[in-house]
Design a protein around this motif. Sequence first.
Motif, PDB file in Angstrom:
ATOM      1  N   LEU A 103       0.820  -1.214   0.000  1.00  8.85           N
ATOM      2  CA  LEU A 103       0.000   0.000   0.000  1.00  8.85           C
ATOM      3  C   LEU A 103       0.851   1.260   0.000  1.00  8.85           C
ATOM      4  O   LEU A 103       0.534   2.236  -0.689  1.00  8.85           O
ATOM      5  N   SER A 104       1.936   1.295   0.769  1.00 11.44           N
ATOM      6  CA  SER A 104       2.746   2.507   0.895  1.00 11.44           C
ATOM      7  C   SER A 104       4.129   2.151   1.402  1.00 11.44           C
ATOM      8  O   SER A 104       4.393   1.018   1.827  1.00 11.44           O
ATOM      9  N   GLU A 105       5.024   3.153   1.375  1.00 12.22           N
ATOM     10  CA  GLU A 105       6.364   2.951   1.932  1.00 12.22           C
ATOM     11  C   GLU A 105       6.281   2.619   3.417  1.00 12.22           C
ATOM     12  O   GLU A 105       7.032   1.793   3.917  1.00 12.22           O
ATOM     13  N   LEU A 106       5.351   3.267   4.125  1.00 15.48           N
ATOM     14  CA  LEU A 106       5.258   3.052   5.570  1.00 15.48           C
ATOM     15  C   LEU A 106       4.707   1.671   5.902  1.00 15.48           C
ATOM     16  O   LEU A 106       5.155   1.020   6.850  1.00 15.48           O
ATOM     17  N   THR A 107       3.742   1.206   5.117  1.00 20.13           N
ATOM     18  CA  THR A 107       3.140  -0.094   5.441  1.00 20.13           C
ATOM     19  C   THR A 107       4.047  -1.266   5.084  1.00 20.13           C
ATOM     20  O   THR A 107       3.744  -2.400   5.467  1.00 20.13           O
ATOM     21  N   LYS A 108       5.135  -1.018   4.364  1.00 24.49           N
ATOM     22  CA  LYS A 108       6.094  -2.096   4.095  1.00 24.49           C
ATOM     23  C   LYS A 108       6.594  -2.741   5.382  1.00 24.49           C
ATOM     24  O   LYS A 108       7.019  -3.900   5.384  1.00 24.49           O
ATOM     25  N   ARG A 109       6.565  -1.968   6.491  1.00 24.03           N
ATOM     26  CA  ARG A 109       7.000  -2.502   7.792  1.00 24.03           C
ATOM     27  C   ARG A 109       6.256  -3.771   8.177  1.00 24.03           C
ATOM     28  O   ARG A 109       6.775  -4.616   8.909  1.00 24.03           O
ATOM     29  N   HIS A 110       5.019  -3.909   7.708  1.00 22.15           N
ATOM     30  CA  HIS A 110       4.164  -5.009   8.140  1.00 22.15           C
ATOM     31  C   HIS A 110       4.473  -6.315   7.409  1.00 22.15           C
ATOM     32  O   HIS A 110       4.126  -7.395   7.896  1.00 22.15           O
ATOM     33  N   ASP A 111       5.087  -6.227   6.254  1.00 21.73           N
ATOM     34  CA  ASP A 111       5.364  -7.418   5.434  1.00 21.73           C
ATOM     35  C   ASP A 111       6.693  -8.012   5.865  1.00 21.73           C
ATOM     36  O   ASP A 111       7.756  -7.653   5.368  1.00 21.73           O
ATOM     37  N   LEU A 112       6.614  -8.927   6.826  1.00 20.80           N
ATOM     38  CA  LEU A 112       7.798  -9.530   7.440  1.00 20.80           C
ATOM     39  C   LEU A 112       7.682 -11.051   7.392  1.00 20.80           C
ATOM     40  O   LEU A 112       6.587 -11.585   7.179  1.00 20.80           O
ATOM     41  N   PRO A 113       8.773 -11.770   7.596  1.00 13.83           N
ATOM     42  CA  PRO A 113       8.693 -13.237   7.623  1.00 13.83           C
ATOM     43  C   PRO A 113       8.094 -13.787   8.911  1.00 13.83           C
ATOM     44  O   PRO A 113       8.004 -14.992   9.091  1.00 13.83           O
ATOM     45  N   TYR A 114       7.696 -12.911   9.814  1.00 21.05           N
ATOM     46  CA  TYR A 114       6.987 -13.313  11.027  1.00 21.05           C
ATOM     47  C   TYR A 114       5.801 -12.372  11.217  1.00 21.05           C
ATOM     48  O   TYR A 114       5.795 -11.242  10.717  1.00 21.05           O
ATOM     49  N   HIS A 115       4.799 -12.853  11.932  1.00 17.54           N
ATOM     50  CA  HIS A 115       3.579 -12.078  12.177  1.00 17.54           C
ATOM     51  C   HIS A 115       3.351 -12.020  13.677  1.00 17.54           C
ATOM     52  O   HIS A 115       3.099 -13.046  14.317  1.00 17.54           O
ATOM     53  N   VAL A 116       3.456 -10.820  14.265  1.00 12.94           N
ATOM     54  CA  VAL A 116       3.115 -10.608  15.673  1.00 12.94           C
ATOM     55  C   VAL A 116       1.597 -10.491  15.763  1.00 12.94           C
ATOM     56  O   VAL A 116       1.005  -9.572  15.199  1.00 12.94           O
ATOM     57  N   ILE A 117       0.970 -11.434  16.457  1.00 14.36           N
ATOM     58  CA  ILE A 117      -0.489 -11.540  16.429  1.00 14.36           C
ATOM     59  C   ILE A 117      -1.113 -10.914  17.677  1.00 14.36           C
ATOM     60  O   ILE A 117      -0.421 -10.498  18.602  1.00 14.36           O
ATOM     61  N   GLY A 118      -2.440 -10.891  17.695  1.00 15.30           N
ATOM     62  CA  GLY A 118      -3.181 -10.422  18.861  1.00 15.30           C
ATOM     63  C   GLY A 118      -3.969  -9.167  18.567  1.00 15.30           C
ATOM     64  O   GLY A 118      -3.416  -8.179  18.063  1.00 15.30           O
ATOM     65  N   SER A 119      -5.267  -9.174  18.889  1.00 20.23           N
ATOM     66  CA  SER A 119      -6.163  -8.073  18.545  1.00 20.23           C
ATOM     67  C   SER A 119      -6.795  -7.414  19.764  1.00 20.23           C
ATOM     68  O   SER A 119      -7.827  -6.744  19.647  1.00 20.23           O
ATOM     69  N   ASP A 120      -6.207  -7.592  20.931  1.00 15.34           N
ATOM     70  CA  ASP A 120      -6.637  -6.906  22.150  1.00 15.34           C
ATOM     71  C   ASP A 120      -5.407  -6.442  22.910  1.00 15.34           C
ATOM     72  O   ASP A 120      -4.341  -7.073  22.840  1.00 15.34           O
ATOM     73  N   LEU A 121      -5.557  -5.366  23.682  1.00 20.20           N
ATOM     74  CA  LEU A 121      -4.517  -4.996  24.637  1.00 20.20           C
ATOM     75  C   LEU A 121      -5.090  -4.059  25.682  1.00 20.20           C
ATOM     76  O   LEU A 121      -6.060  -3.339  25.448  1.00 20.20           O
ATOM     77  N   ALA A 122      -4.440  -4.057  26.842  1.00 20.04           N
ATOM     78  CA  ALA A 122      -4.567  -3.004  27.842  1.00 20.04           C
ATOM     79  C   ALA A 122      -3.146  -2.639  28.236  1.00 20.04           C
ATOM     80  O   ALA A 122      -2.326  -3.525  28.475  1.00 20.04           O
ATOM     81  N   GLY A 123      -2.853  -1.351  28.260  1.00 17.31           N
ATOM     82  CA  GLY A 123      -1.478  -0.963  28.558  1.00 17.31           C
ATOM     83  C   GLY A 123      -1.333   0.535  28.681  1.00 17.31           C
ATOM     84  O   GLY A 123      -2.292   1.264  28.972  1.00 17.31           O
TER      85      GLY A 123
END
Length: 445
Positions: A103-123
């Motif tokens: 999508l963009s130069e910035l979103t290239k960060r997301h295309d990695l050989p690993y995927h950090v998962i999880g769709s909730d957080l408190a912090g």
Amino acid sequence: MKEILDAIQSPDSTSADFANIKLPESYRAVTVHKDEAEMFAGVASRDKDPRKSLHLDDVKLPELGPGEALVAVMASSVNYNSVWTSIFEPVSTFGFLERYGRLSELTKRHDLPYHVIGSDLAGVVLRTGPGVNSWKPGDEVVAHCLSVELESSDGHNDTMLDPEQRIWGFETNFGGLAEIALVKSNQLMPKPGHLSWEEAAAPGLVNSTAYRQLVSRNGAGMKQGDNVLIWGASGGLGSYATQFALAGGANPICVVSSPEKADICRSMGAEAVIDRNAEGYKFWKDENTQDPREWKRFGSKIRELTGGEDIDIVFEHPGRETFGASVYVTRKGGTITTCASTSGYMHQYDNRYLWMSLKRIIGSHFANYREAWEANRLIAKGKIHPTLSKVYSLEETGQAAYDVHRNLHQGKVGVLALAPQEGLGVSNPELRAQHIDAINRFRNI
């Protein structure tokens, strides 16, 4: 991480203190690996084991972009999308990351050989990027999982309709099952002060999903007096639907699979409960043929519990196994809302019962920012309560996902990230004391 945790636990820490903490170059995160995406090839879905595919790795801290925030994750939770990711179904999530990366130069960060998962957080917010004005380092937050670009007009009436709408931690990288997470700042909401970190992390995805699907005008638009059929009514999603029905003056008809789960529904205040295993419902004669006689028997049971009335709204998420019955038992002019298909995506139903009785099927997916905010507000006011039943460490996330996959859990299961123990993070003990029984309802099973 010690300096971050010390600042979070100190009552004297200021926003400037958090802003001045030197961030680590890496952090621990639960991941799946791209080179293992075929590891379960030929294995039946039920036999795929998240404990084999989920890893706890040290990963590089991502670059912070405009409109984004880095959050120190005190606790997270496991959702069914974490299970899907871990067993690479219905597709590998690396396809999502590849598309987002283009999508963009910035979103290239997301295309990695690993995927950090999880769709909730408190912090706690650690850093904010350019253009973020509503949040600052040191703010205690929870995050909803809607990641949206909002560059298209399509999303401005309802952000869920944006063509670049994604679920954070599932269709994006740098999710919440980690010590640090990267989110868009418009995912952030105030942490309810009467809840601990792990309690506050549990409702996010499922609470917002249930709100949109059942309460919002984008979903069923539930009203007082509605008969609402809720499948899996004591589970991670259904337990919130049950609470919304009760809080909104509706009549939940709770479908569960054991006497223990029936007791949970009754403890929430539901009176009409169906144990589908005890009743022996078999909606399918074989792999390809449904049994309308079982739909009718199910409908008769519902009428016993409602004084002869049919269902106004069906809260659907099992999918293939139950959808034919759901369409059949809905009253004329009623609504079936569906947000998932945990038993299979290819639904079959007799369309005569839909078109000739003027019923509606509504697809519902997560929630827009306003719906998520409203759902979180109800949590913060003590009107809706977390349904946390068990808490795991970050190292035990594989086991937590396995338990959800095999339906061995009740309600939601939490995961401690930076929080060293359960029970921390409460800033409003007075409100907590008023609702402590409801907060612990699923813990006391």
